[in-house]
Design a protein around this motif. Structure first.
Motif, PDB file in Angstrom:
ATOM      1  N   SER A  20      13.671  -8.070  28.859  1.00 17.97           N
ATOM      2  CA  SER A  20      14.099  -6.980  27.990  1.00 17.97           C
ATOM      3  C   SER A  20      13.032  -5.897  27.891  1.00 17.97           C
ATOM      4  CB  SER A  20      14.399  -7.522  26.588  1.00 17.97           C
ATOM      5  OG  SER A  20      13.185  -7.888  25.937  1.00 17.97           O
ATOM      6  N   ALA A  21      13.454  -4.754  27.396  1.00 18.46           N
ATOM      7  CA  ALA A  21      12.498  -3.732  26.997  1.00 18.46           C
ATOM      8  C   ALA A  21      11.732  -4.224  25.766  1.00 18.46           C
ATOM      9  CB  ALA A  21      13.217  -2.424  26.695  1.00 18.46           C
ATOM     10  N   ALA A  22      10.575  -3.646  25.537  1.00 15.58           N
ATOM     11  CA  ALA A  22       9.730  -4.082  24.425  1.00 15.58           C
ATOM     12  C   ALA A  22      10.202  -3.473  23.108  1.00 15.58           C
ATOM     13  CB  ALA A  22       8.278  -3.700  24.690  1.00 15.58           C
ATOM     14  N   VAL A  23      10.028  -4.250  22.038  1.00 15.23           N
ATOM     15  CA  VAL A  23      10.212  -3.735  20.685  1.00 15.23           C
ATOM     16  C   VAL A  23       8.915  -3.979  19.919  1.00 15.23           C
ATOM     17  CG1 VAL A  23      12.704  -4.069  20.662  1.00 15.23           C
ATOM     18  CG2 VAL A  23      11.215  -5.894  19.850  1.00 15.23           C
ATOM     19  N   SER A  24       8.597  -3.085  18.995  1.00 12.31           N
ATOM     20  CA  SER A  24       7.350  -3.179  18.236  1.00 12.31           C
ATOM     21  C   SER A  24       7.659  -3.058  16.745  1.00 12.31           C
ATOM     22  CB  SER A  24       6.370  -2.083  18.670  1.00 12.31           C
ATOM     23  OG  SER A  24       6.048  -2.197  20.048  1.00 12.31           O
ATOM     24  N   PRO A  25       7.853  -4.190  16.073  1.00 10.55           N
ATOM     25  CA  PRO A  25       8.141  -4.142  14.636  1.00 10.55           C
ATOM     26  C   PRO A  25       6.990  -3.500  13.860  1.00 10.55           C
ATOM     27  CG  PRO A  25       8.559  -6.330  15.544  1.00 10.55           C
ATOM     28  CD  PRO A  25       7.839  -5.562  16.595  1.00 10.55           C
ATOM     29  N   LEU A  26       7.354  -2.717  12.852  1.00  7.51           N
ATOM     30  CA  LEU A  26       6.366  -2.093  11.984  1.00  7.51           C
ATOM     31  C   LEU A  26       6.240  -2.904  10.700  1.00  7.51           C
ATOM     32  CD1 LEU A  26       7.463   1.649  12.347  1.00  7.51           C
ATOM     33  CD2 LEU A  26       5.642   0.455  13.598  1.00  7.51           C
ATOM     34  N   PHE A  27       5.020  -3.193  10.294  1.00  9.57           N
ATOM     35  CA  PHE A  27       4.777  -3.905   9.042  1.00  9.57           C
ATOM     36  C   PHE A  27       3.967  -2.983   8.123  1.00  9.57           C
ATOM     37  CE2 PHE A  27       5.765  -7.287  11.966  1.00  9.57           C
ATOM     38  CZ  PHE A  27       6.524  -8.160  11.204  1.00  9.57           C
ATOM     39  N   SER A  28       4.645  -2.446   7.129  1.00 11.63           N
ATOM     40  CA  SER A  28       4.016  -1.492   6.216  1.00 11.63           C
ATOM     41  C   SER A  28       3.338  -2.241   5.075  1.00 11.63           C
ATOM     42  CB  SER A  28       5.070  -0.540   5.650  1.00 11.63           C
ATOM     43  OG  SER A  28       5.740   0.140   6.692  1.00 11.63           O
ATOM     44  N   PRO A  29       2.186  -1.737   4.618  1.00 14.52           N
ATOM     45  CA  PRO A  29       1.505  -2.392   3.492  1.00 14.52           C
ATOM     46  C   PRO A  29       2.325  -2.271   2.216  1.00 14.52           C
ATOM     47  CG  PRO A  29       0.445  -0.317   4.038  1.00 14.52           C
ATOM     48  CD  PRO A  29       1.446  -0.565   5.119  1.00 14.52           C
ATOM     49  N   GLN A  30       2.213  -3.290   1.360  1.00 15.77           N
ATOM     50  CA  GLN A  30       2.886  -3.231   0.067  1.00 15.77           C
ATOM     51  C   GLN A  30       2.283  -2.106  -0.760  1.00 15.77           C
ATOM     52  OE1 GLN A  30       5.415  -4.984  -0.833  1.00 15.77           O
ATOM     53  NE2 GLN A  30       5.456  -6.850   0.410  1.00 15.77           N
ATOM     54  N   PRO A  31       3.102  -1.282  -1.412  1.00 18.83           N
ATOM     55  CA  PRO A  31       2.552  -0.186  -2.218  1.00 18.83           C
ATOM     56  C   PRO A  31       1.855  -0.717  -3.469  1.00 18.83           C
ATOM     57  CG  PRO A  31       4.923  -0.348  -2.514  1.00 18.83           C
ATOM     58  CD  PRO A  31       4.580  -1.301  -1.414  1.00 18.83           C
ATOM     59  N   ASN A  32       0.849   0.006  -3.908  1.00 15.35           N
ATOM     60  CA  ASN A  32       0.172  -0.307  -5.166  1.00 15.35           C
ATOM     61  C   ASN A  32       0.924   0.376  -6.302  1.00 15.35           C
ATOM     62  OD1 ASN A  32      -2.037  -1.795  -4.010  1.00 15.35           O
ATOM     63  ND2 ASN A  32      -2.826   0.170  -3.254  1.00 15.35           N
ATOM     64  N   VAL A  33       1.422  -0.429  -7.242  1.00 14.31           N
ATOM     65  CA  VAL A  33       2.257   0.095  -8.319  1.00 14.31           C
ATOM     66  C   VAL A  33       1.711  -0.390  -9.656  1.00 14.31           C
ATOM     67  CG1 VAL A  33       4.571   0.222  -9.291  1.00 14.31           C
ATOM     68  CG2 VAL A  33       4.269   0.074  -6.815  1.00 14.31           C
ATOM     69  N   SER A  34       1.667   0.492 -10.608  1.00 15.80           N
ATOM     70  CA  SER A  34       1.303   0.118 -11.976  1.00 15.80           C
ATOM     71  C   SER A  34       2.121   0.949 -12.945  1.00 15.80           C
ATOM     72  CB  SER A  34      -0.192   0.342 -12.233  1.00 15.80           C
ATOM     73  OG  SER A  34      -0.516   1.720 -12.118  1.00 15.80           O
ATOM     74  N   ILE A  35       2.331   0.418 -14.146  1.00 13.04           N
ATOM     75  CA  ILE A  35       3.047   1.158 -15.168  1.00 13.04           C
ATOM     76  C   ILE A  35       2.202   1.201 -16.440  1.00 13.04           C
ATOM     77  CG2 ILE A  35       5.329   0.607 -14.265  1.00 13.04           C
ATOM     78  CD1 ILE A  35       5.621  -1.476 -16.438  1.00 13.04           C
ATOM     79  N   SER A  36       2.449   2.204 -17.230  1.00 17.02           N
ATOM     80  CA  SER A  36       1.763   2.324 -18.518  1.00 17.02           C
ATOM     81  C   SER A  36       2.779   2.845 -19.547  1.00 17.02           C
ATOM     82  CB  SER A  36       0.567   3.276 -18.404  1.00 17.02           C
ATOM     83  OG  SER A  36       0.995   4.576 -18.023  1.00 17.02           O
ATOM     84  N   PRO A  37       2.678   2.366 -20.762  1.00 18.32           N
ATOM     85  CA  PRO A  37       1.706   1.365 -21.220  1.00 18.32           C
ATOM     86  C   PRO A  37       2.032  -0.028 -20.692  1.00 18.32           C
ATOM     87  CG  PRO A  37       3.264   1.864 -22.960  1.00 18.32           C
ATOM     88  CD  PRO A  37       3.580   2.819 -21.843  1.00 18.32           C
ATOM     89  N   THR A  38       1.025  -0.904 -20.686  1.00 20.84           N
ATOM     90  CA  THR A  38       1.190  -2.256 -20.167  1.00 20.84           C
ATOM     91  C   THR A  38       1.397  -3.279 -21.264  1.00 20.84           C
ATOM     92  OG1 THR A  38      -1.209  -2.572 -20.156  1.00 20.84           O
ATOM     93  CG2 THR A  38      -0.198  -1.728 -18.127  1.00 20.84           C
ATOM     94  N   ASP A  39       1.149  -2.913 -22.478  1.00 24.04           N
ATOM     95  CA  ASP A  39       1.295  -3.861 -23.592  1.00 24.04           C
ATOM     96  C   ASP A  39       2.745  -3.906 -24.063  1.00 24.04           C
ATOM     97  OD1 ASP A  39      -1.429  -4.315 -23.503  1.00 24.04           O
ATOM     98  OD2 ASP A  39      -1.854  -2.679 -24.928  1.00 24.04           O
ATOM     99  N   THR A  40       3.059  -4.991 -24.803  1.00 25.24           N
ATOM    100  CA  THR A  40       4.370  -5.092 -25.425  1.00 25.24           C
ATOM    101  C   THR A  40       4.480  -4.081 -26.553  1.00 25.24           C
ATOM    102  OG1 THR A  40       4.485  -7.442 -24.921  1.00 25.24           O
ATOM    103  CG2 THR A  40       5.956  -6.623 -26.632  1.00 25.24           C
TER     104      THR A  40
END
Length: 205
Positions: free
Chosen positions: A157-177
């Motif tokens: 077959s022809a070649a395939v090259s899967p892309l593996f993207s880094p997990q995004p850095n996510v945060s929310i504020s405020p963080t307390d209950t």
């Protein structure tokens, strides 16, 4: 008393009678001075095949009919030629074009089935221990698959090259209950890497 007449017409061949589509085998009729020749496949005359040598490229039972100068003729015993159809190897990738780091991409070879043999490659190096039509992938690289038949025909077959993207850095504020009164509005802010899309969840849904 009975008279046995030896068969004069014979066929010799060079190479294998079993081969892949695109190859051929040379058939040669017996040498008889002044004779004329006609080739048959599955008992049907082959148009234009009237020389001593014939190149067979199709499956069938081949005979050579030899016509002598005295008006007699003789036909050889059948010679069976078997041609395996061409394989066209392909690859599908799910999800495409890839996934996040830590996730799995599934490569599937086409065609698939018990009549085929599979050899997978990563960056040109054979992957050992995998002989199925699917390959789970968790690392980036250039992947190919070679599909073979029991008769030795194969395609890569022809070649395939899967892309593996880094997990995004996510945060929310405020963080307390937070405790708020009914009817009040609270603004929750998300901070993430650029180029991402947002999907808000309430209680995991």
């Amino acid at each position: 008393f009975p008279v046995t007449i030896a068969r004069v017409a014979t066929v010799q061949y060079g190479g294998s009678l079993n081969f892949c589509a695109g190859d051929s085998v040379i058939l040669t009729g017996s040498l008889v001075a002044g004779a004329f020749y006609r080739w048959l496949r599955d008992n049907d005359s082959i148009p234009g095949a009237n020389s001593r040598i014939f190149i067979a490229r199709q499956t069938g039972a081949y005979r050579c009919r030899v016509f002598f100068q005295n008006g007699c003729s003789d036909t050889s015993a059948p010679l069976q030629v078997n041609v395996t159809p061409v394989i066209s190897a392909g690859l599908t990738m799910l999800p495409s074009p890839g996934a996040c780091v830590g996730d799995t991409v599934l490569l599937t070879a086409q065609p698939s089935g018990v009549d085929y043999l599979y050899q997978w490659f990563q960056n040109g190096v054979p992957i050992q221990g995998v002989s199925s039509s699917t390959l789970p992938v968790v690392q980036p690289g250039e992947y190919r698959v070679r599909i073979s038949t029991a008769g030795g025909c194969f395609d890569t077959s022809a070649a395939v090259s899967p892309l593996f993207s880094p997990q995004p850095n996510v945060s929310i504020s405020p963080t307390d209950t937070l405790s708020v009164c009914a009817g009040s509005v609270v603004t929750i802010t998300s901070q993430a890497d650029s180029g991402v899309a947002y999907q808000w969840l309430l209680n995991g849904l």
